[in-house]
Design a protein around this motif. Sequence first.
Motif, mmCIF file in Angstrom:
data_model
loop_
_atom_site.group_PDB
_atom_site.id
_atom_site.type_symbol
_atom_site.label_atom_id
_atom_site.label_comp_id
_atom_site.label_asym_id
_atom_site.label_seq_id
_atom_site.Cartn_x
_atom_site.Cartn_y
_atom_site.Cartn_z
ATOM 1 N N HIS A 13 32.976 5.225 21.174
ATOM 2 C CA HIS A 13 31.970 5.369 20.116
ATOM 3 C C HIS A 13 32.613 5.433 18.738
ATOM 4 N N CYS A 83 37.077 8.247 20.313
ATOM 5 C CA CYS A 83 36.197 9.206 20.985
ATOM 6 C C CYS A 83 35.069 8.498 21.725
ATOM 7 N N ARG A 84 34.702 9.088 22.848
ATOM 8 C CA ARG A 84 33.458 8.740 23.550
ATOM 9 C C ARG A 84 32.579 9.972 23.385
ATOM 10 N N GLY A 85 31.461 9.803 22.708
ATOM 11 C CA GLY A 85 30.681 10.972 22.320
ATOM 12 C C GLY A 85 31.528 11.748 21.330
ATOM 13 N N THR A 86 31.776 13.021 21.627
ATOM 14 C CA THR A 86 32.637 13.816 20.748
ATOM 15 C C THR A 86 34.002 14.081 21.371
ATOM 16 N N ALA A 87 34.232 13.543 22.579
ATOM 17 C CA ALA A 87 35.485 13.819 23.292
ATOM 18 C C ALA A 87 36.556 12.781 22.959
#
Length: 109
Positions: A13, A83-87
């Motif tokens: 993302h 990041c994927r999402g917030t991770a």
Amino acid sequence: ASDTTVYTSDEVHASAEILVSPRPRYPADLRKQGVSGRVTLTYIINGTGLVDSASVAVSSATNAGFAASARDAVLGMRFSPACRGTAPVRVRVQQAIIFEVTRDGDEHR
């Protein structure tokens, strides 16, 4: 997904962004000969924004003499992690480093 999963830039993302990019060392013999070139590398940026040294591979090089300098420059780079999402996640990227001899001195990009 475990922390060993490696994503492509299309699967994240937020892309990894360069924070520190050391200038590649222009090989002296190639500079003296006026040789320009391009090296394309692939590598993995880990979840802390560092390049995984074992992952660095030269995909192509117009002159093999540029490969070590390009690899060293990539290993010195620092990124904000992808990041994927917030991770934060590991991501595989491809980058070209261009070496050009100019009248005003060396140019790398």
